[in-house]
Enzyme design. Structure first.
Site, PDB file in Angstrom:
ATOM      1  N   SER A  63       0.539  -1.349   0.573  1.00 31.80           N
ATOM      2  CA  SER A  63      -0.464  -0.535  -0.080  1.00 31.80           C
ATOM      3  C   SER A  63       0.486   1.350   0.772  1.00 31.80           C
ATOM      4  CB  SER A  63      -0.755   0.314   1.077  1.00 31.80           C
ATOM      5  OG  SER A  63      -1.912  -1.003   0.898  1.00 31.80           O
ATOM      6  N   GLY A 304       4.509   8.748   6.138  1.00 34.30           N
ATOM      7  CA  GLY A 304       4.799   7.731   5.763  1.00 34.30           C
ATOM      8  C   GLY A 304       3.719   6.887   5.223  1.00 34.30           C
ATOM      9  N   GLY A 311       2.011 -12.463   2.060  1.00 33.58           N
ATOM     10  CA  GLY A 311       3.626 -12.327   2.794  1.00 33.58           C
ATOM     11  C   GLY A 311       4.655 -11.678   2.395  1.00 33.58           C
TER      12      GLY A 311
END
Length: 464
Positions: A63, A304, A311
């Site tokens: 993301s 951030g 995974g």
């Protein structure tokens, strides 16, 4: 003051033991300071093949891709091709949700700040063609609205796929190609892949998932999420150094190291300006901007984003005013202690920033005299989550998974929640090395929380 060279030596020494402690197959870390980068890597990219991780290895950034998509949007704003406060339907007339009035009202700014209010955790596979993003947006027509547009924060993957479609329509080109034309190539990033076909040309990490009866994760059954979710973070992969090459664009207010302007200074600053408050949660910032998560850390401000795929887990933190950025990329196991150790040390030594400790239950636990506000069932497209209290007064969370999440395996075991902060509970035991907080937001009119918030706001459906 610690130098960047000393940080590089510390990373090379510390990473092997950190990945071993967290059963992380591999990690790659890069640190940017005053335009220079130190990096280190350790472990194996795939436990089946044993291929060693190097600083040239590619990991999925998940993301964190959303900040790239937001940057593409802000480039359109710079060129006066898009208005942040215009309705999405002014660009995508066919954009539809179950709530027609909400669909007509939602703005581009609300998509960017996760305040659009519709459910967003859909990973619908619409094929691998260049029209997959367009097809995905069409599938949202029956998506329910959780709250009025602009009312509050709720993390929304689907919103960023819609943003990706806006980019495609206004540029007349598929998202992946725009990403390369407008950011990857102009920034001189040479170890970046937008899909598996490109990633296989590099030394690429494979995600690892928990194995039944073992602390050691095993390779995931697939390399990535579906292409339709690419603008939200399904496939984009790169080295830690190249991720910092992107971060540097935002440190330098939109200018590349060669002096080319890819984003106006005002647009870069707008992205870092708070748009909405975020409930008190485990790893998210206190506020959200336009794409960026905003952290209220002593010595900051810090911006951030995190990323999680199948995974793989990635972490990016930037201190724009001090020209410092840290990228941590991993491919399984329990990466949060590694994240905390590395980020805490580097930020303290180079930026004089204090990184908060990972959240954990207090000892002794504070008393919880009345849990009635929290009890009940909350629903989303991911799961029905029931908060209940047993005869001993302990609080438990049961989840019945839905859709593709149900297909991944059995429902998770009940999780005990204990008091944490005002209107927030936290898991008694850690999951992958982190205790997950659960905020209870709003009021249903009868003194009970309207939403169970873990980043995504799940709406109450029963009183409990």
């Amino acid at each position: 003051m610690t130098t960047l060279t000393e940080i590089g030596s510390w990373l090379a020494d510390a990473l092997p033991s950190l990945i071993e402690r967290g059963h992380v197959p591999a990690a790659s870390v890069a640190v940017l300071s005053d335009g220079h980068i130190a990096s280190a890597a350790a472990g194996v990219l795939n436990t089946t093949t044993g291929v060693q991780a190097t600083t040239d290895s590619l990991f999925q950034i998940g993301s964190i891709t959303k900040v790239w998509t937001a940057t593409l949007i802000m480039q359109l704003v710079d060129e006066e091709l898009l208005d942040l406060d215009a309705p999405v339907q002014s660009v995508l007339p066919d954009f539809a949700l179950a709530d027609e009035s909400a669909a007509a009202a939602i703005t581009v700014r609300q998509l960017l700040s996760h305040t659009a209010g519709f459910e967003g955790d859909f990973f619908t596979d619409t094929g691998t063609g260049d029209d997959c993003v367009e097809k995905y947006v069409r599938t949202l027509s029956d998506t329910p609205q959780l709250f009025a547009p602009g009312e509050q924060f709720s993390y929304n993957n689907a919103a960023f796929v819609v943003l990706g479609r806006i980019v495609e329509v206004l540029r007349g080109t598929p998202y992946d190609q725009i990403l390369r034309q407008r950011l990857i190539d102009p920034l001189g990033l040479h170890h970046v892949a937008t899909d598996a076909a490109q990633a296989i040309m590099f030394r690429a990490a494979v995600g690892h998932v928990p194995a039944e009866g073992s602390d050691r994760p095993v390779p995931a059954p697939m390399w990535s999420l579906v292409r339709s979710n690419t603008p939200a973070g399904a496939m984009l992969s790169m080295t830690a150094q190249d991720l910092l090459g992107f971060a540097r664009l935002h440190i330098d207010n939109g200018v590349t190291p060669e002096g080319s302007r890819l984003l106006s200074a005002s647009a870069a600053q707008q992205m870092q300006h708070p748009e909405t408050a975020v409930p008190e949660l485990s790893l998210m910032g206190k506020n959200w901007g336009l794409g960026w998560s905003l952290y209220d850390w002593p010595g900051g401000p810090v911006i951030g984003h995190d990323g999680g795929t199948i995974g793989q887990a990635a972490f990016l933190r930037v201190v724009p005013e001090k020209d410092i950025a840290v990228a941590i990329l991993t491919n399984g196991g329990m990466p949060f202690e590694l994240y905390s150790t590395v980020m805490t040390h580097v930020m303290a030594e180079l930026a004089d920033v204090a990184v908060p400790a990972l959240p954990a239950p207090e000892d002794p636990l504070p008393a919880l005299h009345d849990a009635s506000r929290y009890l009940g069932t909350y629903s989303s497209s991911v799961a029905d989550s029931t908060v209940r209290q047993d005869d001993d007064g302990r609080i438990w969370l049961d989840q019945a998974m839905k859709g593709i999440f149900a297909d991944m395996g059995p429902d998770p075991a009940p999780v005990e929640l204990v008091p944490w902060h005002t209107d927030a509970l936290i898991t008694r035991t850690a999951d992958k090395g982190v205790h997950i907080s659960h905020a209870f937001v709003g009021d249903d009119g009868m003194g009970k929380a309207q939403y169970l918030h873990t980043g995504r706001a799940d709406r109450r459906i029963t009183s409990g």
